[in-house]
Design a protein around this motif. Structure first.
Motif, PDB file in Angstrom:
ATOM      1  N   ILE A   1      89.807 -27.744  91.983  1.00 59.46           N
ATOM      2  CA  ILE A   1      90.047 -26.170  93.178  1.00 59.46           C
ATOM      3  C   ILE A   1      90.005 -25.326  91.790  1.00 59.46           C
ATOM      4  CG2 ILE A   1      92.303 -24.993  93.381  1.00 59.46           C
ATOM      5  CD1 ILE A   1      93.469 -26.889  94.440  1.00 59.46           C
ATOM      6  N   GLU A   2      88.931 -24.211  91.908  1.00 62.54           N
ATOM      7  CA  GLU A   2      88.840 -23.496  91.132  1.00 62.54           C
ATOM      8  C   GLU A   2      89.674 -22.605  90.631  1.00 62.54           C
ATOM      9  OE1 GLU A   2      87.658 -23.169  94.610  1.00 62.54           O
ATOM     10  OE2 GLU A   2      86.006 -23.631  95.069  1.00 62.54           O
ATOM     11  N   ARG A   3      88.590 -21.428  90.088  1.00 60.69           N
ATOM     12  CA  ARG A   3      90.206 -20.462  89.278  1.00 60.69           C
ATOM     13  C   ARG A   3      90.370 -19.993  90.270  1.00 60.69           C
ATOM     14  NH1 ARG A   3      90.352 -20.139  84.564  1.00 60.69           N
ATOM     15  NH2 ARG A   3      90.081 -21.430  82.140  1.00 60.69           N
ATOM     16  N   PRO A   4      90.875 -18.553  90.010  1.00 57.82           N
ATOM     17  CA  PRO A   4      91.363 -17.710  91.156  1.00 57.82           C
ATOM     18  C   PRO A   4      90.085 -16.416  91.503  1.00 57.82           C
ATOM     19  CG  PRO A   4      92.766 -17.777  89.520  1.00 57.82           C
ATOM     20  CD  PRO A   4      92.240 -18.290  89.066  1.00 57.82           C
ATOM     21  N   GLU A   5      89.222 -15.903  90.195  1.00 63.02           N
ATOM     22  CA  GLU A   5      88.247 -15.129  90.749  1.00 63.02           C
ATOM     23  C   GLU A   5      87.263 -16.402  91.737  1.00 63.02           C
ATOM     24  OE1 GLU A   5      89.190 -16.446  87.667  1.00 63.02           O
ATOM     25  OE2 GLU A   5      87.903 -17.281  86.221  1.00 63.02           O
ATOM     26  N   VAL A   6      86.695 -17.144  90.775  1.00 60.61           N
ATOM     27  CA  VAL A   6      85.703 -18.320  91.655  1.00 60.61           C
ATOM     28  C   VAL A   6      85.973 -18.236  93.492  1.00 60.61           C
ATOM     29  CG1 VAL A   6      84.331 -20.110  91.873  1.00 60.61           C
ATOM     30  CG2 VAL A   6      84.995 -19.135  89.354  1.00 60.61           C
ATOM     31  N   ARG A   7      86.731 -18.145  93.301  1.00 59.57           N
ATOM     32  CA  ARG A   7      87.637 -18.712  94.798  1.00 59.57           C
ATOM     33  C   ARG A   7      87.145 -16.838  96.061  1.00 59.57           C
ATOM     34  NH1 ARG A   7      90.194 -23.356  96.160  1.00 59.57           N
ATOM     35  NH2 ARG A   7      91.508 -21.643  97.779  1.00 59.57           N
TER      36      ARG A   7
ATOM     37  N   GLY B   1      84.787 -15.984  98.781  1.00 60.10           N
ATOM     38  CA  GLY B   1      85.487 -16.114  99.919  1.00 60.10           C
ATOM     39  C   GLY B   1      86.763 -16.643 100.468  1.00 60.10           C
ATOM     40  N   LYS B   2      87.357 -17.403  99.691  1.00 53.14           N
ATOM     41  CA  LYS B   2      88.377 -17.982  99.865  1.00 53.14           C
ATOM     42  C   LYS B   2      89.769 -17.569  98.985  1.00 53.14           C
ATOM     43  CE  LYS B   2      86.375 -22.592  98.729  1.00 53.14           C
ATOM     44  NZ  LYS B   2      86.500 -23.832  97.366  1.00 53.14           N
ATOM     45  N   ALA B   3      90.948 -17.534  99.598  1.00 55.03           N
ATOM     46  CA  ALA B   3      92.677 -17.417  99.075  1.00 55.03           C
ATOM     47  C   ALA B   3      92.038 -17.079  97.705  1.00 55.03           C
ATOM     48  CB  ALA B   3      93.587 -17.549  99.687  1.00 55.03           C
TER      49      ALA B   3
ATOM     50  N   ALA C   1      86.296 -26.852  95.554  1.00 56.92           N
ATOM     51  CA  ALA C   1      84.829 -26.807  95.489  1.00 56.92           C
ATOM     52  C   ALA C   1      84.305 -27.928  95.532  1.00 56.92           C
ATOM     53  CB  ALA C   1      84.090 -26.569  94.080  1.00 56.92           C
ATOM     54  N   GLY C   2      84.839 -29.035  96.091  1.00 57.43           N
ATOM     55  CA  GLY C   2      84.478 -30.217  97.057  1.00 57.43           C
ATOM     56  C   GLY C   2      83.369 -30.785  95.486  1.00 57.43           C
ATOM     57  N   ILE C   3      82.792 -31.749  96.564  1.00 57.20           N
ATOM     58  CA  ILE C   3      82.049 -32.776  95.035  1.00 57.20           C
ATOM     59  C   ILE C   3      80.285 -32.299  95.538  1.00 57.20           C
ATOM     60  CG2 ILE C   3      81.110 -35.135  94.113  1.00 57.20           C
ATOM     61  CD1 ILE C   3      83.686 -36.464  94.544  1.00 57.20           C
TER      62      ILE C   3
ATOM     63  N   SER D   1      84.038 -35.089 100.849  1.00 60.75           N
ATOM     64  CA  SER D   1      84.346 -34.039 100.071  1.00 60.75           C
ATOM     65  C   SER D   1      83.334 -33.280 101.425  1.00 60.75           C
ATOM     66  CB  SER D   1      83.630 -34.748  98.364  1.00 60.75           C
ATOM     67  OG  SER D   1      83.558 -33.182  98.525  1.00 60.75           O
ATOM     68  N   ARG D   2      83.109 -31.830 100.907  1.00 57.59           N
ATOM     69  CA  ARG D   2      81.784 -31.335 101.889  1.00 57.59           C
ATOM     70  C   ARG D   2      82.010 -30.504 101.017  1.00 57.59           C
ATOM     71  NH1 ARG D   2      84.423 -30.170 107.486  1.00 57.59           N
ATOM     72  NH2 ARG D   2      82.024 -28.303 107.313  1.00 57.59           N
ATOM     73  N   ASN D   3      80.919 -30.501 100.014  1.00 63.44           N
ATOM     74  CA  ASN D   3      80.722 -28.986  99.295  1.00 63.44           C
ATOM     75  C   ASN D   3      81.180 -27.593  99.542  1.00 63.44           C
ATOM     76  OD1 ASN D   3      80.111 -28.789  96.918  1.00 63.44           O
ATOM     77  ND2 ASN D   3      77.413 -29.048  97.374  1.00 63.44           N
ATOM     78  N   GLY D   4      81.324 -27.136  98.516  1.00 61.86           N
ATOM     79  CA  GLY D   4      82.074 -25.271  98.994  1.00 61.86           C
ATOM     80  C   GLY D   4      83.520 -25.641  99.761  1.00 61.86           C
ATOM     81  N   GLN D   5      83.807 -26.501 100.257  1.00 59.76           N
ATOM     82  CA  GLN D   5      85.041 -27.109 100.863  1.00 59.76           C
ATOM     83  C   GLN D   5      86.595 -27.535 100.919  1.00 59.76           C
ATOM     84  OE1 GLN D   5      84.414 -26.018 105.066  1.00 59.76           O
ATOM     85  NE2 GLN D   5      83.285 -24.843 103.978  1.00 59.76           N
ATOM     86  N   GLY D   6      86.146 -28.575 100.134  1.00 58.11           N
ATOM     87  CA  GLY D   6      86.712 -28.963  99.386  1.00 58.11           C
ATOM     88  C   GLY D   6      86.881 -30.799  99.274  1.00 58.11           C
ATOM     89  N   THR D   7      87.982 -31.597  99.054  1.00 59.47           N
ATOM     90  CA  THR D   7      87.580 -32.950  98.767  1.00 59.47           C
ATOM     91  C   THR D   7      89.067 -33.520  99.558  1.00 59.47           C
ATOM     92  OG1 THR D   7      86.905 -32.831  96.494  1.00 59.47           O
ATOM     93  CG2 THR D   7      86.708 -34.993  97.209  1.00 59.47           C
ATOM     94  N   THR D   8      88.389 -34.645 100.021  1.00 59.87           N
ATOM     95  CA  THR D   8      89.970 -35.165 100.849  1.00 59.87           C
ATOM     96  C   THR D   8      90.022 -37.435  99.824  1.00 59.87           C
ATOM     97  OG1 THR D   8      89.679 -34.210 102.522  1.00 59.87           O
ATOM     98  CG2 THR D   8      91.386 -36.175 102.418  1.00 59.87           C
ATOM     99  N   VAL D   9      90.888 -37.619  99.619  1.00 62.79           N
ATOM    100  CA  VAL D   9      90.662 -38.621  99.062  1.00 62.79           C
ATOM    101  C   VAL D   9      91.610 -39.536 100.532  1.00 62.79           C
ATOM    102  CG1 VAL D   9      91.074 -40.492  97.332  1.00 62.79           C
ATOM    103  CG2 VAL D   9      90.678 -38.269  96.684  1.00 62.79           C
TER     104      VAL D   9
END
Lengths: 880, 156
Positions: free
Chosen positions: A310-316, A320-322, A347-349, A420-428
């Motif tokens: 998870i990115e920092r709030p400003e990066v998110r 364009g994310k919450a 951010a995904g991997i 993982s989808r780049n920019g979308q997140g990661t699922t383990v």
């Protein structure tokens, strides 16, 4: 003994309560007005405080006492809860946990005074401006009820006497009413059972399942209808019993999840991130042993998600994310397995970044990197020694990360997958078996022997008949393969892998068992396939531990033993799985942990290419930028977690090579060792790997600072003598704390003659805490008997001992040659004077429940005794 | 609890009981407390790829027990055709293990005074597997060092 039981009980109860407390505190921060939540938190701390006072853990009592005061102010509406206060209370909870761990380990509180924390708590407590709680801090424990009862008459909980609170984990009805909200569901119908008891039951059920299998096989050949009916009934009952016992060992995964809100909150705060944690399926149940095993891997993954995902709030917001990141945990049952998914919307991997890093680290050749798929690239993070974080933080990046997660999960027969989808997140995604003890297996024959293949590894069965069938196994340069739905499946023959004779048995069929090992598949040709059975996995003796082809053995329906195949081991043995993963394999096999295996940290320093220390001694691995290294009192230091960490270049101690290269590196590589709150950092050139291996072929040390050499992972490795190195670099007395906490120097054998079982238990407990051995006696005769059978250093005798009193025992002791000189302490009760005639003969008289004075007295007598013995030996020596 | 016996009664400690057995012409003893039970030859499951010393696995009332061939362990000539070995099941820290021996002897009480460490001229293989010798009337009883015999690294 009783006291030990009470303390054990207290530890179990407290750790459960504390786990809940973490979660409740975080919830409370979100809903500060929730009265029932507050009441529950208050109650937990109050309970711990009360019990500590009763058991004589003064420091714990003091810490919790101040915390309780703060909470009481909040509860009475005298002040509002702010994040600073919550952090402070959470820190107090940590201190309590720390002390509880110390008590569990050594039986006594740690030496740490928690001064700073107590000051801060006290300061926070005083801030409120109200007089009552501040004054309360001074009131002693017996008056708890008064102390915490504020002028407002709402707090009914505080009016309970400490004794009553101590036992009641369930909320008292009065409190439930006062909070006016839902009551928690801990009912009186629960009992606590020792896990080892359940393990025993589980073993017995395992045996029963085997016996049942045998009976069923036997009954199939019988004509007797009554017998057959009975055995069917036995079958049914056994199955139900097995399910029932398995259920008793089940715990909801929420037990592990409970601590995650706290972890996430702390991480988010320290990284300046906003993270919302959602949990779904916390009630999903798993075997207790598996719960234990996934605890650490799970926490590690969650930490990774928070730290790297998870990115920092400003990066998110920029992306364009919450601003607030989401971390979702999901657990559910599927096909006899438990699935756990941990996903974040971070951010995904980035597969390219992973590839680059892998090439950099030498895990991958550049040309390989171009060929591998995105999924393979992402899964590279499970390789040992991999960490993609640009910046190594103190949260993750130890380099001990995901590979250990994977190893630990595979140890319990589970799998980990990463999407993982780049920019979308990661699922383990983690898949683990429900239980380890009884598993379904496929029984096969090969070379005239019977083997069991665990069903989890089984994908499908293929049967090829006749001449045409034989032709379907083709050979590429001698290597057999089979075309399975268009793709080539490597084939291995079980009899060849196990060097068994080929046994065609007159059949013209080829049976292929298609197996999955890790993420690869292969076909195993066996002579015949029998059926599937529930089997109980039993470990092999240590004489057979070296065999990688077997996971264990089991007893079949006919009473004979059959070996359980280790699919990965067989695959490697027969060459269908590549050898490149062999090292990985070494870690996997550790499931049946054995003492001669250990986890080692390998690193390089100066002229030593391969050094090892046991990982258990290592606190952390760190990297510091060169610029952070400062000098203080002639030594390199860094500021580390609010302390000054001395850095010691290891090469200076090994063979005197002082090239200073390790210290010149940027960033510097540091292995941090800690003991209590003391830390030391060893500067090394490079961290190589973490391996779990059997240490063989030891050789004596060749240089100072080394323990010796041994073969680790097929290479000769030098073992660091950590003790010597730390002693040398001025960390004298570093390891002493350990030894003094474990067992006091004196350690005398004390005869405790006391009729009251309760008093005996109490005195025995604190004597044992003081490091002494205790022999108990309940009467004069008993004491005399014990004296004749044990070597007693000191006798502690109750004056009103049954069968004649303490004076009688003393005179009997004095009249016997072996005990004539044994020092004796009179145990008195409050208001009781040591008998007029006896003090002359008793070496000392102490109140039964005056623990400090009693221990001092015993120690004084013990040291006098030791001196006398030394003197006697000397005179005996001179006489010779 | 650490209880150290102080009054050593001479009668108690002077004699010890040993379960005895033969491997080829060697006469061995194992202290009875270390022995779980003695069994006739049991059907065995062979373990492919296992070290030569391991004869197989037996089912001992639901417990899986590794059977070790003492002839091979002592580097002696193999048993002749029809002879079936006996199981001497000993307790170890790793669970029960069965030693396959030729013949079971009596349980003997021996006197501590008759004990002597292994003679220097005994073969190395033998000296490594025994702790000492009891001089009995007419024969010598070798005290088997079970811990050493079962040591894992000899089975690699």
């Amino acid at each position: 003994m009783e006291d030990q039981e009470i303390i054990k009980e207290f530890l179990i109860e407290s750790s459960e309560n504390l786990a809940r407390l973490d979660q409740e505190m975080v919830e409370l921060e979100q809903r500060p007005k929730d009265a029932s939540l507050l009441a529950s938190i208050f109650r937990t701390i109050h309970t711990i405080k009360g019990t500590c006072g009763f058991l004589g853990f003064g420091k714990l009592e003091k810490i919790t006492h101040v915390g309780e005061n703060i909470l009481s102010q909040v509860r009475n509406g005298e002040r509002d809860l702010n994040p600073r206060l919550v952090s402070l209370i959470l820190r107090m909870v940590d201190a309590v946990k720390f002390e509880l761990a110390a008590i569990e380990e050594s039986g006594a509180e740690s030496a740490d005074e928690h001064r700073e924390l107590r000051d801060r708590l006290e300061a926070a407590c005083g801030e409120s401006g109200t007089e009552a709680p501040a004054a309360a801090a001074a009131v002693v424990e017996e008056e708890v009820a008064v102390a915490v009862a504020p002028p407002v008459p709402v707090a009914i909980a505080a009016a309970e006497p400490p004794r009553a609170v101590e036992k009641s984990a369930a909320p008292a009805p009065a409190e439930a009413e006062s909070s006016g909200a839902k009551t928690s569901s801990v009912a009186d119908s629960n009992i606590r059972v020792d896990v080892s008891q359940l393990d025993k039951l589980m073993n017995l059920v395992g045996e029963l399942v085997l016996a049942r299998n045998q009976i069923l096989q036997f009954s199939a050949r019988q004509e007797n209808a009554a017998f057959n009916a009975t055995s069917q009934r036995l079958n049914l009952i056994t199955t139900q019993l097995q399910e029932g016992v398995m259920k008793t060992r089940m715990q909801p995964i929420g037990v592990v999840w409970n601590k995650l809100p706290r972890v996430v909150r702390d991480l988010a705060t320290s990284c300046g991130k906003q993270i919302q944690l959602e949990m779904d399926g916390a009630e999903t149940e798993l075997d207790k042993s598996i719960i234990e095993a996934i605890k650490d891997p799970l926490t590690h993954i969650v930490r990774n998600c928070c730290d790297h995902g998870i990115e920092r709030p400003e990066v998110r917001v920029g992306a364009g994310k919450a601003a607030q990141g989401r971390l979702v945990l999901r657990a559910f049952h599927e096909g006899g397995q438990v699935n756990i998914e941990i996903s974040d919307d971070g951010a995904g991997i980035n597969p390219e970044k992973v590839k680059k890093k892998a090439v950099q680290k030498g895990l991958l050749r550049p040309e390989q990197a171009e060929r591998i798929t995105e999924r393979e690239a992402i899964n590279l993070i499970f390789q040992p020694g991999f960490s993609t974080a640009e910046q190594v933080t103190n949260i993750s990046g130890r380099g001990v990360g995901m590979d250990v997660v994977k190893t630990n999960i595979e140890k319990i027969g589970g799998t980990v997958d990463l999407a993982s989808r780049n920019g979308q997140g990661t699922t383990v995604k983690i898949k683990i078996p429900l239980t380890l003890a009884i598993i379904p297996g496929l029984v096969v024959m090969s070379g005239g022997e019977r083997f069991v293949i665990p069903q989890v590894s089984l994908l499908e069965l293929v049967r090829l008949e006749g001449e045409a069938g034989r032709k379907m196994i083709e050979r590429i340069h001698g290597t057999p393969v089979y075309r399975r739905r268009g793709s080539l499946l490597p084939i291995a023959y079980l009899n060849e892998a196990l060097q068994l004779p080929f046994d065609p048995g007159g059949r013209d069929v080829i049976n292929i068992v298609v197996l999955q090992a890790e993420d690869r598949q292969f076909g195993l040709v066996v002579d015949s396939i029998n059926d599937t059975q529930e089997i109980v996995v039993k470990p092999l003796g240590k004489q057979l531990k070296g065999l990688t082809s077997y996971a264990g053995a089991t007893i079949m329906g006919d009473g004979k033993v059959a070996l359980i195949l280790d699919v990965l081991g067989v695959g490697l043995k027969s060459g269908v799985l590549s050898e490149s993963r062999e090292s990985h394999r070494g870690e996997h096999k550790v499931a049946d942990s054995n003492t001669d295996r250990q986890t080692l940290l390998l690193f390089r320093s100066g002229k030593f290419e391969r050094l090892a220390v046991p990982l258990s001694l290592v606190a952390r691995l760190e990297e510091f930028p060169r610029s952070e290294v400062e000098r203080a009192s002639g030594q390199d230091v860094v500021q580390y977690r609010g302390q000054i960490l001395p850095l010691v270049p290891l090469e200076n101690f090994l063979g005197g090579y002082g090239s200073g290269l390790a210290a010149e590196r940027d960033p510097v590589q540091v292995i941090v060792f800690s003991n209590g709150d003391r830390r030391i950092g060893l500067l090394v050139d490079q961290i190589l790997d973490i391996v779990e291996d059997v240490v063989v072929a030891r050789q004596k040390a060749s240089a100072a600072g080394l323990l010796g050499s041994a073969v680790v992972g097929g290479k000769v490795t030098d073992f660091l003598d950590l003790h010597a190195v730390i002693e040398q670099c001025g960390g004298g007395g570093w390891f002493q704390k350990d030894s003094s906490a474990a067992g006091q120097p004196s350690g005398s054998t004390v005869l405790l003659a006391e009729t009251s079982q309760f008093a005996r238990g109490l005195v025995k407990h604190y004597l044992e805490m003081g490091g002494h051995r205790v022999v108990e006696a309940s009467s004069v005769t008993d004491a005399v008997d014990k004296l004749s059978r044990h070597r007693i250093d000191i006798a502690a005798v109750s004056l009103d001992l049954q069968g004649g009193g303490g004076a009688e025992l003393l005179s009997r002791m004095r009249s016997h040659p072996t005990t004539a000189d044994t020092p004796a302490i009179a145990l008195t009760e409050e208001g009781q004077e040591a008998d007029a005639g006896s003090p002359r003969k008793f070496a000392d008289a102490q109140g039964k429940f005056d623990r400090e004075a009693m221990l001092r007295s015993v120690e004084r007598l013990a040291s006098a005794l030791a001196e006398r013995q030394v003197a006697q030996q000397q005179t005996a020596g001179s006489r010779r | 609890m650490n209880e150290q016996p102080s009054g050593i009664s001479p009668a108690e400690n002077a004699t010890r009981q040993y379960a005895t057995f033969y491997v080829k012409d060697l006469f061995f003893g194992i202290e009875v407390l270390e022995v779980q039970e003695v069994l006739r030859y049991q059907e065995m499951t062979r373990v492919p790829l296992a070290p030569q010393l391991v004869e197989g696995l037996i089912n001992l009332r639901g417990q899986i027990v590794t059977a070790i061939d003492m002839r091979r362990r002592l580097k002696l000539a193999p048993r002749e055709g029809a002879e079936t070995p006996m199981n001497m099941v000993v307790r170890s820290d790793d669970g029960a293990v069965s030693l396959l021996v030729d013949e079971i002897g009596d349980v003997l009480s021996v006197r501590r005074d008759d004990y002597e460490p292994a003679p220097e001229n005994a073969s190395r293989d033998l000296r490594e597997t025994i702790t000492g010798v009891y001089k009995l009337e007419g024969k010598l009883m070798l005290v088997l060092d079970t811990e050493r015999v079962l040591q894992a690294h000899d089975y690699v």
